[in-house]
Scaffold this active site. Structure first.
Site, PDB file in Angstrom:
ATOM      1  N   GLY A 212      -1.366  -8.458  -7.702  1.00  0.00           N
ATOM      2  CA  GLY A 212      -0.600  -9.553  -7.384  1.00  0.00           C
ATOM      3  C   GLY A 212       0.162 -10.091  -8.516  1.00  0.00           C
ATOM      4  N   SER A 213       1.393 -10.616  -8.084  1.00  0.00           N
ATOM      5  CA  SER A 213       1.843 -11.601  -8.980  1.00  0.00           C
ATOM      6  C   SER A 213       1.284 -12.912  -9.013  1.00  0.00           C
ATOM      7  CB  SER A 213       3.417 -11.650  -8.873  1.00  0.00           C
ATOM      8  OG  SER A 213       4.285 -10.644  -9.093  1.00  0.00           O
ATOM      9  N   GLY A 214       1.685 -13.880 -10.050  1.00  0.00           N
ATOM     10  CA  GLY A 214       1.234 -14.967 -10.081  1.00  0.00           C
ATOM     11  C   GLY A 214      -0.125 -15.087 -11.122  1.00  0.00           C
ATOM     12  N   HIS A 215      -0.535 -14.019 -11.810  1.00  0.00           N
ATOM     13  CA  HIS A 215      -1.634 -14.120 -12.570  1.00  0.00           C
ATOM     14  C   HIS A 215      -1.407 -13.892 -13.947  1.00  0.00           C
ATOM     15  CE1 HIS A 215      -4.133 -14.549  -9.012  1.00  0.00           C
ATOM     16  NE2 HIS A 215      -3.683 -13.123  -8.582  1.00  0.00           N
TER      17      HIS A 215
ATOM     18  N   ASP B 131      -5.513  -3.779  -3.000  1.00  0.00           N
ATOM     19  CA  ASP B 131      -5.238  -3.034  -3.878  1.00  0.00           C
ATOM     20  C   ASP B 131      -6.012  -1.605  -3.918  1.00  0.00           C
ATOM     21  OD1 ASP B 131      -4.024  -5.336  -4.778  1.00  0.00           O
ATOM     22  OD2 ASP B 131      -5.454  -5.957  -6.314  1.00  0.00           O
TER      23      ASP B 131
ATOM     24  N   HIS C 288      -7.657 -16.779  -6.059  1.00  0.00           N
ATOM     25  CA  HIS C 288      -6.628 -17.022  -4.943  1.00  0.00           C
ATOM     26  C   HIS C 288      -7.006 -18.321  -3.976  1.00  0.00           C
ATOM     27  CE1 HIS C 288      -6.528 -12.412  -5.787  1.00  0.00           C
ATOM     28  NE2 HIS C 288      -5.216 -12.829  -6.103  1.00  0.00           N
TER      29      HIS C 288
END
Length: 333
Positions: free
Chosen positions: A54-57, A110, A219
């Site tokens: 996921g994005s955001g990392h 994932d 998360h």
């Protein structure tokens, strides 16, 4: 929480557009534009390495696409895994004819999508293998280590496996190196303040102004305990003690150390943590071969940090030091 953005549904695509504009070695591709590949990939005759999440990392995952690391990456929405089609396109973008290692974090979505993508590309004659990052010791007990989440330590597996692939190792050898790095790696994090997904009405979790949480996931997954904020030395001591209690004694002679900001935590604070960790390792007679201190795997604007140790032998140390060139990791030849 305030964010510099235009619209929540454009957040990821505009981020990827800007990332590739700033770093021309990265190419945005795929039907939905959710695959990032090295401009030199695929390289004929080299084992490919693909990752995703996921994005955001940032800089995980897309920031480690480059020579001597991973060849391509499939990226999802913020804190959401990549789609199956993007995983397929990322594998194909990494395929230089000698197979592709799928190297990513141990999260259900994932795993499901990359596994299905692997089945689809193997029908087209592309051989793939899988190694899962599972370094977060707070997410499962040692006897259930296969259930652990993959966090910041994943980038050290990228580096070791990427160097092996660059040196001409075959798919089985690259897979073994990645698995060896994961087996010798341990991470734990702590959180002080939450983050907020673009467009969400509330932060991912709530925590008191005077509180911290040990072992919280990237998360906002629950950690080990929540208590009053402790001094930095106490935090560093507990994190180190927990990692060393989990890492087999045989892997504790020489280590690389990764002190990672979860997003909002400053370099000043990270160096305060590292000084205490280094002193603790010195006291125990453990040699630090190289420290890495900075933003390596974040969680939007979450405040807090993670500490990773990887016990290395001569082989892993050489691979971690081998030449690499990507936007967020460069080793000179």
């Amino acid at each position: 929480m305030k964010k510099l953005m235009n619209a929540p549904d454009a957040y990821v695509d505009e981020m990827l557009e800007g990332l590739c504009a700033a770093h021309p070695t990265l190419v945005r591709t795929g039907e939905r534009g959710r695959v990032i590949r090295d401009a030199r990939a695929p390289k004929n005759g080299k084992v490919g390495i693909v990752s995703g999440g996921g994005s955001g990392h940032l800089p995980l995952f897309t920031g480690y696409v480059g020579r001597g690391l991973i060849d391509s990456c499939a990226i999802g929405e913020v804190f959401a895994g990549p789609a199956v089609g993007d995983c397929v396109e990322a594998i194909k973008a990494a395929d230089g004819g000698r197979g592709v290692l799928r190297l990513y974090g141990n999260y259900g979505g994932d795993r499901m999508n990359f596994d299905l993508a692997g089945e689809l590309v193997e029908e087209e004659g592309i051989r793939t293998t899988t190694v899962l990052g599972c370094d977060d010791i707070a997410s499962a007990a040692p006897e259930e280590s296969a259930k652990r989440r993959g966090v910041a330590g994943l980038i050290l597996a990228y580096k070791a496996a990427g160097a092996a692939a660059e040196q001409g190792a075959d798919l089985d050898e690259v897979t073994c190196i990645a698995a060896k790095a994961v087996e010798r790696m341990r991470t734990i994090g702590c959180a002080l303040y939450p983050c907020q997904v673009p467009g969400a009405a509330e932060p991912t979790f709530t925590i008191g102004e005077d509180e911290m949480e040990m072992g919280m996931g990237i998360h906002g997954e629950p950690g080990i305990w929540r208590r009053t904020l402790a001094p930095a030395d106490e935090v560093a001591d507990e994190m180190l003690e927990r990692l060393l209690a989990d890492l087999p004694q045989a892997h504790q002679e020489r280590v690389w150390v990764l002190v990672n900001s979860l997003g909002a935590t400053s370099l000043d604070e990270l160096f305060i943590i590292y000084r205490r960790v280094k002193a603790g390792l010195d006291q125990r007679g453990i040699t630090v071969l190289r420290p890495l201190v900075g933003h390596y795997a974040t969680s939007m604007e979450m405040a807090g940090c993670s500490l990773s140790l990887i016990g290395v032998d001569d082989e892993l140390d050489a691979l971690l030091r081998a030449p690499a060139d990507c936007p967020f990791w460069r080793n000179q030849p």
